[in-house]
Design an enzyme around this catalytic site. Structure first.
Site, PDB file in Angstrom:
ATOM      1  N   GLU A 158       0.804  -1.236   0.000  1.00 21.00           N
ATOM      2  CA  GLU A 158       0.000   0.000   0.000  1.00 21.00           C
ATOM      3  C   GLU A 158       0.835   1.283   0.000  1.00 21.00           C
ATOM      4  O   GLU A 158       0.624   2.176   0.812  1.00 21.00           O
ATOM      5  CB  GLU A 158      -0.958  -0.012   1.204  1.00 21.00           C
ATOM      6  CG  GLU A 158      -1.877  -1.218   1.193  1.00 21.00           C
ATOM      7  CD  GLU A 158      -2.770  -1.331   2.423  1.00 21.00           C
ATOM      8  OE1 GLU A 158      -2.730  -0.433   3.285  1.00 21.00           O
ATOM      9  OE2 GLU A 158      -3.504  -2.334   2.512  1.00 21.00           O
ATOM     10  N   HIS A 237     -10.669  -6.245  -2.073  1.00 16.93           N
ATOM     11  CA  HIS A 237     -11.725  -6.069  -1.058  1.00 16.93           C
ATOM     12  C   HIS A 237     -12.889  -5.362  -1.751  1.00 16.93           C
ATOM     13  O   HIS A 237     -12.791  -4.177  -2.084  1.00 16.93           O
ATOM     14  CB  HIS A 237     -11.216  -5.185   0.095  1.00 16.93           C
ATOM     15  CG  HIS A 237     -10.126  -5.834   0.893  1.00 16.93           C
ATOM     16  ND1 HIS A 237     -10.327  -6.948   1.672  1.00 16.93           N
ATOM     17  CD2 HIS A 237      -8.813  -5.514   1.038  1.00 16.93           C
ATOM     18  CE1 HIS A 237      -9.197  -7.291   2.271  1.00 16.93           C
ATOM     19  NE2 HIS A 237      -8.256  -6.444   1.887  1.00 16.93           N
ATOM     20  N   GLU A 266      -6.255 -10.744  -0.951  1.00 17.68           N
ATOM     21  CA  GLU A 266      -7.061 -10.511   0.266  1.00 17.68           C
ATOM     22  C   GLU A 266      -8.542 -10.493  -0.087  1.00 17.68           C
ATOM     23  O   GLU A 266      -9.310  -9.672   0.425  1.00 17.68           O
ATOM     24  CB  GLU A 266      -6.656  -9.184   0.924  1.00 17.68           C
ATOM     25  CG  GLU A 266      -5.181  -9.108   1.279  1.00 17.68           C
ATOM     26  CD  GLU A 266      -4.780  -7.802   1.954  1.00 17.68           C
ATOM     27  OE1 GLU A 266      -5.666  -7.040   2.410  1.00 17.68           O
ATOM     28  OE2 GLU A 266      -3.560  -7.534   2.033  1.00 17.68           O
ATOM     29  N   ASP A 268     -12.303 -10.496  -0.491  1.00 18.46           N
ATOM     30  CA  ASP A 268     -13.596 -10.643   0.185  1.00 18.46           C
ATOM     31  C   ASP A 268     -14.592  -9.746  -0.540  1.00 18.46           C
ATOM     32  O   ASP A 268     -14.228  -8.725  -1.120  1.00 18.46           O
ATOM     33  CB  ASP A 268     -13.540 -10.380   1.699  1.00 18.46           C
ATOM     34  CG  ASP A 268     -12.874  -9.085   2.117  1.00 18.46           C
ATOM     35  OD1 ASP A 268     -12.725  -8.173   1.266  1.00 18.46           O
ATOM     36  OD2 ASP A 268     -12.503  -8.973   3.295  1.00 18.46           O
TER      37      ASP A 268
HETATM   38  O1  9MR Z   1      -7.586  -7.976   8.614  1.00 14.93           O
HETATM   39  C1  9MR Z   1      -6.630  -7.164   9.281  1.00 14.93           C
HETATM   40  C2  9MR Z   1      -7.237  -6.666  10.587  1.00 14.93           C
HETATM   41  O2  9MR Z   1      -7.388  -7.724  11.497  1.00 14.93           O
HETATM   42  C3  9MR Z   1      -6.351  -5.601  11.179  1.00 14.93           C
HETATM   43  O3  9MR Z   1      -6.982  -5.039  12.305  1.00 14.93           O
HETATM   44  C4  9MR Z   1      -6.051  -4.543  10.149  1.00 14.93           C
HETATM   45  C5  9MR Z   1      -5.140  -3.496  10.735  1.00 14.93           C
HETATM   46  O4  9MR Z   1      -4.634  -2.613   9.800  1.00 14.93           O
HETATM   47  O5  9MR Z   1      -5.429  -5.127   9.009  1.00 14.93           O
HETATM   48  C6  9MR Z   1      -6.279  -6.014   8.368  1.00 14.93           C
HETATM   49  O6  9MR Z   1      -5.670  -6.516   7.212  1.00 14.93           O
HETATM   50  C7  9MR Z   1      -5.364  -5.563   6.208  1.00 14.93           C
HETATM   51  C8  9MR Z   1      -4.145  -6.054   5.478  1.00 14.93           C
HETATM   52  O7  9MR Z   1      -3.090  -6.282   6.374  1.00 14.93           O
HETATM   53  C9  9MR Z   1      -3.695  -5.089   4.390  1.00 14.93           C
HETATM   54  N1  9MR Z   1      -4.785  -4.773   3.491  1.00 14.93           N
HETATM   55  C10 9MR Z   1      -6.030  -4.371   4.117  1.00 14.93           C
HETATM   56  C11 9MR Z   1      -6.460  -5.426   5.146  1.00 14.93           C
HETATM   57  C12 9MR Z   1      -7.820  -5.104   5.707  1.00 14.93           C
HETATM   58  O8  9MR Z   1      -7.782  -3.902   6.431  1.00 14.93           O
END
Ligand code: 9MR
Length: 450
Positions: A158, A237, A266, A268
């Site tokens: 990101e 997402h 990722e 969903d």
């Molecule tokens: O799913 C993850 C969640 O449990 C955490 O709280 C969050 C914190 O930033 O990160 C989520 O995973 C992210 C991933 O690491 C990077 N792309 C976006 C995902 C969803 O927010």
């Protein structure tokens, strides 16, 4: 414990658990199709994000172990979890996931090395030179610990801004080190674990837009200058504000055409019922249409633990029931119920089945010969597909009486000349593997017949 000792002990443990996995896999050789085995039939992995804290829940672990062939630690490999204070690494939770995955013959995606979020507070105040040193040490610490055990790493996550500009996102790395931090991270990562695929990962880059164009330009530049990059991750997402883009497949293909693999990292999709199922189908079909799309990962096993649990975006509901989206994905992957599948009522070849059995036929200090015997079930079959997962260190130097395709260390083998088998008849393929320090046996997965 020093890094080196820990690394050796990780490798030793991996050998033991891989041997245990063979026993488990022998029982599942005739199991019905699952997401992982159906995807393997297409030469792809099908993964999920996993949280170490849920592994003790039996339904969670059972669903994970049955359905998926790759796992991504959801938070456990992030900087705040692994290096909460400078130079002091903690791998307990991440190791739990990696050990669990290996005991089940699953691959592991590494997520993530350099990201502006989930950074421990000591990182941001560092001056430029110190930050550069800390970034490289973090990459080396993580990748060294898991060397040879991770099929793909999200090296940088990101780094581009949302919106129309295509600019880089402000972060300690960007603000102090400039655009070059990404290149430096990839170069450090290549040296740290040359066997791992190195990915750039981002969201809202799933269709063609200013952000994905900016990532595209970076990847193109990296390829032209020999900066080591192997893959681009598309987080995917989706929800009603951010639906599956109509040019999703085209976008994956244009990146693949730059000479990198693409992965859906990722996935969903918020929603329910047939609409959600149809969207999942679009995503899977897009990946299968792009030969360099090597696999897909959904961002969680069950809706109840999703980061967007209110949107019920995953394939299993809170009670681990398969949702319509599950059937749609399985069918799109060519699994049970899909057109042309042995389980599809009315299809010729209904009832076609096979089993796969592994034996080691020769053994020497640095390598061995393996043989997989394919036996047709009660009906004649016209073709078969078998998967063999090798311990991470091992490599195959030759294979005979079969045609392999590779995804990480999973070898999917189809017949070369020996597809058709009479009911109960057998054929076999063989291969030579280099041990590279691991004497563990490979895992033979489900045999699929048509
Ligand atoms: O799913 C993850 C969640 O449990 C955490 O709280 C969050 C914190 O930033 O990160 C989520 O995973 C992210 C991933 O690491 C990077 N792309 C976006 C995902 C969803 O927010």
């Amino acid at each position: 414990m020093s890094m080196i000792v820990r690394r050796l002990s990780r490798a030793a443990t991996a050998g033991l658990v891989a041997a245990a996995a063979l026993t488990a896999a022998a029982h599942s050789a005739e199991a019905a199709d699952t997401l992982g085995s159906a995807a393997a039939g297409q030469g792809r992995y099908f993964g999920t994000a996993v949280a170490a804290s849920h592994l003790g829940e039996s339904d969670y672990a059972a669903t994970l172990d049955r359905e998926f062939s790759s796992v991504t630690p959801e938070n456990e490999m992030k900087w705040d979890a692994t290096e909460p204070s400078r130079g002091s690494f903690t791998f307990t939770s991440a190791d739990r996931i990696v050990d669990h995955a290996q005991s089940q013959g699953m691959d592991v995606r590494g997520h993530t090395l350099v990201w502006h979020s989930q950074l421990p507070s000591w990182v941001s105040p560092l001056g430029a030179q110190d930050l550069r040193t800390a970034m490289n040490a973090h990459i080396n610490g993580l990748m060294g610990h898991y060397k040879g055990e991770i099929h793909s790493w999200d090296v940088v996550n990101e780094a581009f801004q949302d919106g129309g500009s295509g600019a880089r996102r402000s972060s300690p790395f960007q603000d102090k080190l400039g655009d070059g931090f990404i290149e430096e991270a990839f170069r450090t990562a290549r040296a740290a674990d040359p066997a791992a695929k190195l990915c750039y990962n981002d969201y809202n880059t799933d269709g063609v837009n200013a952000k994905s164009n900016a990532v595209y330009d970076m990847v193109k530049d990296f390829k032209s200058r020999g900066v080591p990059i192997d893959c681009v991750g598309f987080q995917s997402h989706f929800n009603s504000n951010s639906p599956v883009p109509s040019d999703y497949r085209h976008n994956l293909q244009r990146f693949a055409d730059l000479g990198v693999d693409v992965q859906i990292t990722e996935l969903d999709i918020e929603g329910s019922g047939s609409a959600q199922a149809a969207d999942y189908t679009k995503v899977v079909e897009a990946c299968l249409a792009v030969s360099r799309c090597t696999g897909m990962t959904v961002w969680g096993v069950t809706d109840k633990y999703s980061w967007r649990s209110g949107g019920t975006p995953l394939l299993f509901d809170g009670d681990y029931n398969e949702k319509p989206a599950y059937g749609a994905v399985l069918s799109a992957l060519g699994g049970s119920g899909g057109p042309g599948d042995p389980g599809d009522p009315g299809d010729p070849g209904d009832g076609a089945s096979c089993t796969a059995m592994y034996t080691r036929t020769a053994d020497w200090s640095s390598g061995y010969n393996g043989q997989v015997t394919i036996t047709a079930g009660a009906e004649p079959i016209s073709s078969w597909t078998a998967t063999v997962t090798l311990p991470a260190q091992q490599s195959v130097s030759s294979l005979w009486n079969g045609t392999p395709t590779w995804s990480g260390n999973v070898m999917t083998v189809r017949p070369s000349w020996n597809g058709p088998l009479a009911a109960g008849a057998s054929t076999s393929f063989g291969f030579t593997a280099a041990k590279n320090g691991s004497d563990a046996a490979p895992t033979v997965g489900t045999c699929t017949a048509s």
